[in-house]
Structures are given as structure tokens and as C-alpha cells.
Design a protein around this motif. Structure first.
Motif, PDB file in Angstrom:
ATOM      1  N   THR A   1     -13.846  -1.099  10.037  1.00  0.00           N
ATOM      2  CA  THR A   1     -13.403  -2.145   9.104  1.00  0.00           C
ATOM      3  C   THR A   1     -11.988  -2.638   9.399  1.00  0.00           C
ATOM      4  O   THR A   1     -11.274  -3.045   8.488  1.00  0.00           O
ATOM      5  N   GLU A   2     -11.596  -2.630  10.652  1.00  0.00           N
ATOM      6  CA  GLU A   2     -10.245  -3.056  11.014  1.00  0.00           C
ATOM      7  C   GLU A   2      -9.927  -4.457  10.505  1.00  0.00           C
ATOM      8  O   GLU A   2      -8.797  -4.747  10.138  1.00  0.00           O
ATOM      9  N   ASN A   3     -10.914  -5.335  10.472  1.00  0.00           N
ATOM     10  CA  ASN A   3     -10.696  -6.718  10.059  1.00  0.00           C
ATOM     11  C   ASN A   3     -10.464  -6.858   8.561  1.00  0.00           C
ATOM     12  O   ASN A   3     -10.170  -7.959   8.092  1.00  0.00           O
ATOM     13  N   TYR A   4     -10.606  -5.787   7.809  1.00  0.00           N
ATOM     14  CA  TYR A   4     -10.454  -5.853   6.359  1.00  0.00           C
ATOM     15  C   TYR A   4      -9.189  -5.157   5.867  1.00  0.00           C
ATOM     16  O   TYR A   4      -9.047  -4.873   4.692  1.00  0.00           O
ATOM     17  N   TYR A   5      -8.270  -4.888   6.787  1.00  0.00           N
ATOM     18  CA  TYR A   5      -6.960  -4.384   6.411  1.00  0.00           C
ATOM     19  C   TYR A   5      -6.202  -5.536   5.764  1.00  0.00           C
ATOM     20  O   TYR A   5      -6.300  -6.655   6.232  1.00  0.00           O
ATOM     21  N   PRO A   6      -5.481  -5.319   4.698  1.00  0.00           N
ATOM     22  CA  PRO A   6      -5.123  -4.101   4.002  1.00  0.00           C
ATOM     23  C   PRO A   6      -6.009  -3.749   2.809  1.00  0.00           C
ATOM     24  O   PRO A   6      -5.683  -2.843   2.063  1.00  0.00           O
ATOM     25  N   PHE A   7      -7.136  -4.439   2.619  1.00  0.00           N
ATOM     26  CA  PHE A   7      -8.048  -4.005   1.558  1.00  0.00           C
ATOM     27  C   PHE A   7      -8.459  -2.553   1.806  1.00  0.00           C
ATOM     28  O   PHE A   7      -8.453  -1.734   0.905  1.00  0.00           O
TER      29      PHE A   7
ATOM     30  N   SER B   1       0.853  -1.190   0.000  1.00  0.00           N
ATOM     31  CA  SER B   1       0.000   0.000   0.000  1.00  0.00           C
ATOM     32  C   SER B   1       0.885   1.234   0.000  1.00  0.00           C
ATOM     33  O   SER B   1       1.907   1.279   0.685  1.00  0.00           O
ATOM     34  N   ALA B   2       0.474   2.244  -0.764  1.00  0.00           N
ATOM     35  CA  ALA B   2       1.227   3.501  -0.821  1.00  0.00           C
ATOM     36  C   ALA B   2       0.975   4.317   0.446  1.00  0.00           C
ATOM     37  O   ALA B   2      -0.064   4.181   1.096  1.00  0.00           O
TER      38      ALA B   2
END
Length: 182
Positions: free
Chosen positions: A153-159, A36-37
Motif C-alpha cells: 500500500t505504498e501509494n496510500y501513504y500517509p493514510f 503521524s505519530a
């Protein structure tokens, strides 16, 4: 075992439809790329950057959000939303890419076209208001936006790499404050 709704109905993805939830998450993450940038939050939201917004499929929720947003917020906006939202988007004179339930599955030709249009738009910010659905999270990640925002949405990192919490405010109020349009 119920097959996952994430893939097109072809033999190529047949076995993936029966992966466990963690394995599906990891598969989509590998496809999207884990890097991720860097970005500067909240400064990245100043001056209305090009923003990709995934609206919820629920028309009432999407309508409530859209009505609460000031007109200035719609500048430099591309929505990715269900085809049932067409009149809502056109009432704000906004641009969108639409999908149907079958078309927003990995491997569908329309899915690939949506991904191409999103990448051509080249957003700087991605705002994800929809319910978690791995193919759409994949689109958010592969959009190229360095800042990808969701709510709780912590559980969807790094999306999604930034998770906001509303603190007794609506999503629209929270976003308006950060964008400085309110």
C-alpha cells in the motif's frame, strides 16, 4: 464522467463527487490531517496492542484470513467491516463496527458514528486488509493509531504508514509472525 462513490448524496458534496482521483486523495488527506505519530516497529505489535482491523468485503478472503489467525490474536481487537461479515465476526466472539455500502460514505450519519466508535476504541495499531477505498482509508488515518499497516500500500501513504509484503506467505501468516502468535 462517473461520480465518486465516496460521498453522501447531499448538495454539500455534490461537486466533490466529480473530482479527479488525485484531487480526491488530497481532499481526504487534508480532512484527515497529514501528521503521524512516531512508532517502533515491530515492537509496537508485541503484547497484543489494541488493534483496529479493516476486513475485506469479500467474504471468502475475510473468512480465509480469520480462520488462519490463532485465537490469541483476537484479544484487544475491533473490526471495521461490511455488514455481510456479521456471522464471521460473531463466530470468533469479536467486536466490530459494521457498515453497509451506502453507510460508509463520507458525510453519512452512520459514517460519523463509525468514526466516533473507532476513536473511542483508541487503537494503537490499525491493520488495513480491505481494498483501497478513500473513506475507509480516512477512518484508518483518523483512528489515532500511530502504526497503520497495509499490504503493498505504498501509494496510500500517509493514510497507511507501513506497507508489508507477504513474500510467499499469506497475510495471516505475516501478521501472526509480527504479533508473535503463530
Amino acid at each position: 464522467m462517473t461520480p465518486s462513490p465516496y460521498f453522501t448524496d447531499t448538495f454539500r458534496y455534490f461537486f466533490k463527487r466529480f473530482y479527479s482521483a488525485p484531487r480526491l486523495f488530497q481532499w481526504f488527506l487534508r480532512q484527515a490531517g497529514e501528521d503521524s505519530a512516531a512508532f517502533d516497529f515491530p515492537n509496537i505489535l508485541k503484547d497484543h496492542p489494541k488493534t483496529l482491523t479493516f476486513l475485506p468485503k469479500d467474504l471468502e478472503r475475510a473468512n480465509k484470513f480469520m480462520r488462519a489467525m490463532p485465537d490469541a490474536w483476537f484479544k484487544n481487537m475491533l473490526f471495521c467491516t461490511h455488514e455481510s461479515q456479521h456471522s464471521l465476526i460473531s463466530s470468533r466472539r469479536s467486536h466490530a463496527v459494521y457498515y453497509s455500502d451506502k453507510e460508509c460514505r463520507f458525510g453519512e450519519p452512520v459514517f460519523n458514528e463509525i468514526q466516533r466508535k473507532i476513536q473511542e476504541f483508541a487503537p494503537q495499531v490499525c491493520l488495513y486488509l480491505d481494498d483501497p477505498f478513500l473513506p475507509r482509508l480516512f477512518l484508518a488515518k483518523t483512528s489515532g493509531a500511530p502504526c497503520r499497516i497495509g499490504f503493498a500500500t505504498e501509494n496510500y501513504y500517509p493514510f497507511l504508514n507501513l506497507s508489508l509484503h507477504r513474500d510467499n506467505k499469506s497475510e495471516a501468516q505475516t501478521i501472526s509472525e509480527y504479533y508473535g502468535v503463530g
